[in-house]
Enzyme design. Structure first.
Site, PDB file in Angstrom:
ATOM      1  N   LYS A  45       0.659  -1.105  -0.051  1.00 20.54           N
ATOM      2  CA  LYS A  45       0.122  -0.124  -0.011  1.00 20.54           C
ATOM      3  C   LYS A  45       0.920   1.451  -0.035  1.00 20.54           C
ATOM      4  CE  LYS A  45      -3.485  -2.394   2.768  1.00 20.54           C
ATOM      5  NZ  LYS A  45      -4.110  -2.294   4.175  1.00 20.54           N
ATOM      6  N   GLU A 100       8.170   2.158  -5.793  1.00 23.77           N
ATOM      7  CA  GLU A 100       8.130   1.774  -4.180  1.00 23.77           C
ATOM      8  C   GLU A 100       8.227   2.996  -3.326  1.00 23.77           C
ATOM      9  OE1 GLU A 100       7.474  -0.502  -1.764  1.00 23.77           O
ATOM     10  OE2 GLU A 100       9.026  -1.540  -1.890  1.00 23.77           O
ATOM     11  N   ASP A 104      14.751  -0.402   1.628  1.00 18.45           N
ATOM     12  CA  ASP A 104      15.160  -0.797   2.800  1.00 18.45           C
ATOM     13  C   ASP A 104      16.204  -1.903   2.631  1.00 18.45           C
ATOM     14  OD1 ASP A 104      15.496  -0.704   5.751  1.00 18.45           O
ATOM     15  OD2 ASP A 104      13.712  -0.991   6.032  1.00 18.45           O
ATOM     16  N   LYS A 132      17.041   3.872   2.107  1.00 18.89           N
ATOM     17  CA  LYS A 132      17.827   3.951   3.477  1.00 18.89           C
ATOM     18  C   LYS A 132      18.989   2.977   3.173  1.00 18.89           C
ATOM     19  CE  LYS A 132      14.814   3.752   6.977  1.00 18.89           C
ATOM     20  NZ  LYS A 132      14.155   3.164   8.008  1.00 18.89           N
ATOM     21  N   PHE A 153      13.161   5.366  12.034  1.00 18.75           N
ATOM     22  CA  PHE A 153      11.799   4.914  11.465  1.00 18.75           C
ATOM     23  C   PHE A 153      10.918   5.831  11.079  1.00 18.75           C
ATOM     24  CE2 PHE A 153       9.450   0.868  11.917  1.00 18.75           C
ATOM     25  CZ  PHE A 153       8.002   1.538  11.591  1.00 18.75           C
ATOM     26  N   VAL A 154      10.863   5.966   9.744  1.00 17.49           N
ATOM     27  CA  VAL A 154      10.222   6.913   9.171  1.00 17.49           C
ATOM     28  C   VAL A 154       8.806   6.401   8.531  1.00 17.49           C
ATOM     29  CG1 VAL A 154      11.976   7.915   8.205  1.00 17.49           C
ATOM     30  CG2 VAL A 154      11.234   5.962   6.723  1.00 17.49           C
ATOM     31  N   ASP A 160       4.144   3.333   6.683  1.00 13.94           N
ATOM     32  CA  ASP A 160       3.380   3.122   8.028  1.00 13.94           C
ATOM     33  C   ASP A 160       3.972   2.471   9.180  1.00 13.94           C
ATOM     34  OD1 ASP A 160       2.047  -0.162   7.937  1.00 13.94           O
ATOM     35  OD2 ASP A 160       3.542   0.457   6.573  1.00 13.94           O
ATOM     36  N   ARG A 166       0.202   6.347   7.314  1.00 16.37           N
ATOM     37  CA  ARG A 166       0.237   6.452   5.852  1.00 16.37           C
ATOM     38  C   ARG A 166      -0.340   7.862   5.566  1.00 16.37           C
ATOM     39  NH1 ARG A 166       1.547   1.382   3.676  1.00 16.37           N
ATOM     40  NH2 ARG A 166       0.619  -0.190   4.782  1.00 16.37           N
TER      41      ARG A 166
END
Length: 180
Positions: A45, A100, A104, A132, A153-154, A160, A166
């Site tokens: 999502k 995307e 990560d 990242k 942590f973004v 999300d 989101r």
């Protein structure tokens, strides 16, 4: 309010919009040189806000589709990639532009790219809102990157934590007490 859970804003809504203009121009120029038009495939999502902002900037006739793949549970990668929803348009003999939210560990993108090659795609390029690199475990790089972010942590703009945040119109760092 969800904004109270944000430690700091890394990328503003205006910066995202401007970068989408730049990315769309670059992507369009590259595909024009190749003489092809890609099928634009968003990974659900998280890619939805970014993909919507990006594709409205394209001047070529844009076919879009979606896939839902998962490799995360909360804050941690679970180690395998599941295809929960496959795209409806055939990838055979077509170039794919995979959209995307973040690169990560790279696990998901490596597997999805392999899958497209197996389906007969002529080419698979990746455009990601965020990169990242400090978390990379697999050899993969996006062809087009909006912003490089630190190993924090973004959330926001599609990203999300347990399906929340989101809807934030920016990229922010989530307060550690929320997810620890």
């Amino acid at each position: 309010m969800v904004q109270d859970d944000i430690l700091k804003v890394l990328v503003t809504e205006e910066e995202i919009e401007q970068r989408c203009v730049e990315l769309a121009e670059q992507i369009e120029a590259d595909y024009q040189k190749e003489g092809t038009v890609p099928v634009v495939v968003g990974l659900l999502k998280g890619s939805v806000p970014f993909m919507a902002e990006l594709i409205k900037r394209f001047k070529f006739p844009c076919e879009i589709d979606f896939m839902k793949v998962s490799s995360y549970d909360g804050t941690e990668s679970i180690g395998d990639v599941r295809i929960d929803l496959d795209m409806q348009i055939s990838a055979k003999e077509r170039p794919i532009l995979l959209v995307e939210d973040i690169v990560d560990t790279g696990r998901t993108l490596v597997e999805v790219k392999k899958m497209f090659k197996n389906k007969g795609a002529t080419d698979v390029k990746i455009v990601s809102l965020l990169d990242k690199p400090d978390r990379r475990e697999f050899e993969i790089e996006a062809d087009y990157v909006g912003f490089t972010v630190p190993n924090e942590f973004v959330v926001g703009y599609g990203l999300d934590y347990n399906q929340k945040y989101r809807n934030l119109p920016f990229i922010g760092v989530l307060k550690p007490e929320i997810y620890e």
